[in-house]
Design a protein around this motif. Structure first.
Motif, PDB file in Angstrom:
ATOM      1  N   LYS A 184       0.838  -1.207   0.000  1.00 36.86           N
ATOM      2  CA  LYS A 184       0.000   0.000   0.000  1.00 36.86           C
ATOM      3  C   LYS A 184       0.869   1.251   0.000  1.00 36.86           C
ATOM      4  N   GLY A 185       1.956   1.212   0.784  1.00 39.82           N
ATOM      5  CA  GLY A 185       2.850   2.356   0.819  1.00 39.82           C
ATOM      6  C   GLY A 185       3.497   2.635  -0.521  1.00 39.82           C
ATOM      7  N   VAL A 186       3.868   1.584  -1.230  1.00 34.99           N
ATOM      8  CA  VAL A 186       4.492   1.746  -2.537  1.00 34.99           C
ATOM      9  C   VAL A 186       3.522   2.356  -3.537  1.00 34.99           C
ATOM     10  N   ARG A 187       2.257   1.961  -3.487  1.00 31.79           N
ATOM     11  CA  ARG A 187       1.320   2.349  -4.550  1.00 31.79           C
ATOM     12  C   ARG A 187       0.617   3.680  -4.313  1.00 31.79           C
ATOM     13  N   THR A 188       0.415   4.089  -3.062  1.00 32.54           N
ATOM     14  CA  THR A 188      -0.481   5.219  -2.795  1.00 32.54           C
ATOM     15  C   THR A 188       0.028   6.561  -3.325  1.00 32.54           C
ATOM     16  N   PRO A 189       1.282   6.998  -3.040  1.00 28.50           N
ATOM     17  CA  PRO A 189       1.698   8.307  -3.556  1.00 28.50           C
ATOM     18  C   PRO A 189       1.681   8.409  -5.082  1.00 28.50           C
ATOM     19  N   PRO A 190       2.226   7.429  -5.833  1.00 32.00           N
ATOM     20  CA  PRO A 190       2.159   7.575  -7.288  1.00 32.00           C
ATOM     21  C   PRO A 190       0.732   7.496  -7.830  1.00 32.00           C
ATOM     22  N   ARG A 191      -0.128   6.700  -7.179  1.00 32.47           N
ATOM     23  CA  ARG A 191      -1.530   6.654  -7.622  1.00 32.47           C
ATOM     24  C   ARG A 191      -2.205   8.004  -7.433  1.00 32.47           C
ATOM     25  N   ASP A 192      -2.059   8.605  -6.252  1.00 29.26           N
ATOM     26  CA  ASP A 192      -2.678   9.908  -6.001  1.00 29.26           C
ATOM     27  C   ASP A 192      -2.079  10.977  -6.901  1.00 29.26           C
ATOM     28  N   ALA A 193      -0.768  10.913  -7.114  1.00 27.00           N
ATOM     29  CA  ALA A 193      -0.122  11.885  -7.989  1.00 27.00           C
ATOM     30  C   ALA A 193      -0.607  11.734  -9.428  1.00 27.00           C
ATOM     31  N   LEU A 194      -0.827  10.497  -9.876  1.00 21.87           N
ATOM     32  CA  LEU A 194      -1.316  10.273 -11.236  1.00 21.87           C
ATOM     33  C   LEU A 194      -2.734  10.808 -11.396  1.00 21.87           C
ATOM     34  N   ILE A 195      -3.576  10.630 -10.377  1.00 16.79           N
ATOM     35  CA  ILE A 195      -4.930  11.189 -10.429  1.00 16.79           C
ATOM     36  C   ILE A 195      -4.872  12.705 -10.536  1.00 16.79           C
ATOM     37  N   ALA A 196      -4.024  13.336  -9.707  1.00 15.47           N
ATOM     38  CA  ALA A 196      -3.894  14.792  -9.760  1.00 15.47           C
ATOM     39  C   ALA A 196      -3.316  15.255 -11.091  1.00 15.47           C
ATOM     40  N   GLU A 197      -2.408  14.462 -11.639  1.00 20.82           N
ATOM     41  CA  GLU A 197      -1.752  14.823 -12.893  1.00 20.82           C
ATOM     42  C   GLU A 197      -2.731  14.870 -14.051  1.00 20.82           C
ATOM     43  N   VAL A 198      -3.691  13.952 -14.080  1.00 15.73           N
ATOM     44  CA  VAL A 198      -4.613  13.879 -15.219  1.00 15.73           C
ATOM     45  C   VAL A 198      -5.914  14.619 -14.959  1.00 15.73           C
ATOM     46  N   ILE A 253      -4.583  -2.735 -13.788  1.00 14.87           N
ATOM     47  CA  ILE A 253      -3.448  -1.805 -13.890  1.00 14.87           C
ATOM     48  C   ILE A 253      -2.624  -2.120 -15.131  1.00 14.87           C
ATOM     49  N   ARG A 254      -2.336  -3.379 -15.296  1.00 14.42           N
ATOM     50  CA  ARG A 254      -1.462  -3.790 -16.404  1.00 14.42           C
ATOM     51  C   ARG A 254      -2.057  -3.429 -17.754  1.00 14.42           C
ATOM     52  N   VAL A 255      -3.359  -3.540 -17.902  1.00 14.70           N
ATOM     53  CA  VAL A 255      -3.992  -3.391 -19.211  1.00 14.70           C
ATOM     54  C   VAL A 255      -4.510  -1.974 -19.459  1.00 14.70           C
ATOM     55  N   PHE A 256      -5.105  -1.339 -18.446  1.00 17.74           N
ATOM     56  CA  PHE A 256      -5.881  -0.125 -18.691  1.00 17.74           C
ATOM     57  C   PHE A 256      -5.268   1.176 -18.157  1.00 17.74           C
ATOM     58  N   VAL A 257      -4.435   1.108 -17.143  1.00 19.63           N
ATOM     59  CA  VAL A 257      -3.895   2.344 -16.580  1.00 19.63           C
ATOM     60  C   VAL A 257      -2.763   2.855 -17.458  1.00 19.63           C
ATOM     61  N   GLN A 258      -2.828   4.134 -17.802  1.00 16.78           N
ATOM     62  CA  GLN A 258      -1.810   4.758 -18.643  1.00 16.78           C
ATOM     63  C   GLN A 258      -1.301   6.014 -17.955  1.00 16.78           C
ATOM     64  N   GLU A 259      -0.061   6.342 -18.234  1.00 15.98           N
ATOM     65  CA  GLU A 259       0.494   7.598 -17.744  1.00 15.98           C
ATOM     66  C   GLU A 259       1.176   8.306 -18.886  1.00 15.98           C
ATOM     67  N   ARG A 260       1.285   9.623 -18.733  1.00 20.78           N
ATOM     68  CA  ARG A 260       1.980  10.393 -19.752  1.00 20.78           C
ATOM     69  C   ARG A 260       3.471  10.153 -19.661  1.00 20.78           C
ATOM     70  N   GLY A 261       4.159  10.480 -20.749  1.00 20.72           N
ATOM     71  CA  GLY A 261       5.619  10.455 -20.698  1.00 20.72           C
ATOM     72  C   GLY A 261       6.121  11.539 -19.758  1.00 20.72           C
TER      73      GLY A 261
END
Length: 427
Positions: free
Chosen positions: A108-122, A178-186
């Motif tokens: 959970k610790g590994v995933r939470t900050p990048p997940r929240d940051a990705l939501i804010a980013e998009v 996550i593997r199939v549908f989650v995308q992030e920008r370069g």
């Protein structure tokens, strides 16, 4: 459109993982008790596991900002939690359960900050409340289904370990999404990379601003100042507003002992094992129903104001948990606890997002969650000690008092003209 798909995909990831987690969570206090753990040990398991999550949040937040690989960190975190399920199913002592919780919370610790940051980013800044509210609503919808499935499995005559094995399935589905549908920008992409509405980066922000000339850039800067964020190069991470919010969060978290104690309170007042997941589910139902509306209210009236209401509600509810003497009262208090969750979890994260410079969001979220996790170890351990040394009401009264203290400091900051009132007016 791709950004919206990413938000919804992350919402479904949270849904399936919380189905898995909440199949397990309401049963852990009773399972730990069956393995010989006392209240203080149960609190220690809860607190240390959250502190472990905080340690990994710091590492993950820093690395995902540096390496620009948010999806990889999200995938790793959810994968760790998924692979930990079998360890719980074969546990033979409360120390084994602690091992499961440490691995699960590390994920959970590994995933939470990048997940929240990705939501804010998009997400556009004026829709943070909605975006995080949607994620929390889907997360909590999974938390509704999870206890219901656990209760169904137990009522069919199967035991705790059967629930733990079956919980692996929805967790694996979350990883596949996550593997199939989650995308992030370069690493250098802007929110809209092309087309008539393309956005050009603004120094020091990391989100970009509409490319409509100098007047538009100035307008964006003014709006950023109204929202409390200076859009210039070298914007510090630790602004005055962020420091105040972190202090408030730390004080509140010291009284926010693990929900394990809510489950133990239900058992203390006479609830059977098979009914506890249903009682716990009522909390998740109200939270799921209100998380998105709470986000909309936060966008309109100010995220800080709505979070403040959550602190007050928590203080009142924990006082009522302390005073409860009839088990039937908990059928009211648990759903009300879900309202508190709706008014603080997603809203608090959205409020935090407005305090952070875009290029350092993962780090900022990591620090925030770290403050919470570090406070939860003494909070839960002390809560267990109060329970064993004095009485169950002592645990809840301490939480109520600390929540009032945090709310008072936060209210003073808002009244002095910090972020929330201005933000609400401009939403």
């Amino acid at each position: 459109m791709r950004e919206r798909k990413t938000i919804f995909a992350l919402g479904w990831v949270s849904f399936f993982m919380d189905v898995s987690s909440e199949m397990i969570y309401p049963l852990l206090p009773s399972f730990l008790s069956s393995l010989g753990a006392r209240s203080v040990a149960i609190g220690f398991v809860a607190g240390l596991s959250e502190t472990t999550a905080s340690f990994f949040r710091v590492i993950s937040g820093y690395l995902s900002d540096r390496l620009k690989r948010k999806k990889a960190a999200i995938l790793l975190g959810y994968g760790l939690s998924t692979l930990a399920r079998p360890l719980l199913a074969v546990s033979a002592s409360w120390a084994h359960v602690l091992g499961f919780r440490l691995i699960d919370r590390a994920g959970k610790g590994v995933r939470t900050p990048p997940r929240d940051a990705l939501i804010a980013e998009v997400s556009p800044a004026d829709r943070y409340g909605r975006s995080f509210g949607l994620q929390r609503a889907m997360d909590t919808a999974g938390a509704v289904l999870g206890p219901a499935l656990a209760a169904l499995i137990l009522s069919a005559g199967l035991g705790y370990r059967s629930v733990f094995w079956i919980s692996f399935i929805p967790a694996a589905i979350a990883v596949a999404i996550i593997r199939v549908f989650v995308q992030e920008r370069g690493p250098h992409a802007s929110p809209a990379a092309s087309g008539p509405n393309a956005r050009a980066p603004v120094a020091g922000d990391g989100e970009g601003a509409p490319a409509r000339g100098a007047a538009s850039s100035a307008s964006e800067h003014v709006r950023g100042a109204i929202a409390g964020r200076t859009r210039v190069s070298g914007t510090p991470l630790f602004t005055r507003e962020l420091k105040i919010f972190l202090v408030v969060t730390a004080i509140f978290s010291l009284g926010n002992s693990s929900n394990f104690f809510l489950v133990l309170r239900a058992k203390d007042l006479g609830f059977a094992d098979s009914v506890v997941p249903i009682l716990y589910m009522t909390m998740n139902v109200s939270s799921a129903l209100l998380a998105y509306p709470a986000g909309r209210l936060a966008d309109r009236f100010g995220k800080g104001r709505i979070a403040f209401l959550g602190y007050l509600l928590y203080a009142a509810l924990y006082a009522l948990f302390a005073l409860a003497s009839n088990m039937n009262v908990l059928w009211i208090l648990f759903p009300l606890q879900g309202i508190y969750l709706a008014f603080t979890e997603g809203v608090g994260t959205a409020y935090l997002a407005t305090l952070l410079p875009g290029a350092r969001r993962s780090t900022g979220f990591a620090i925030y969650h770290t403050v919470i996790g570090i406070a939860l170890l003494p909070a839960s351990t002390f809560g267990g000690w109060l329970w064993d040394r004095f009485s169950p009401p002592a645990t809840f009264l301490a939480g109520s008092a600390l929540s009032l203290a945090a709310g008072a400091i936060f209210a003073a900051a808002l009244l002095r003209g910090n972020r929330a009132p201005k933000e609400g007016a401009s939403s």
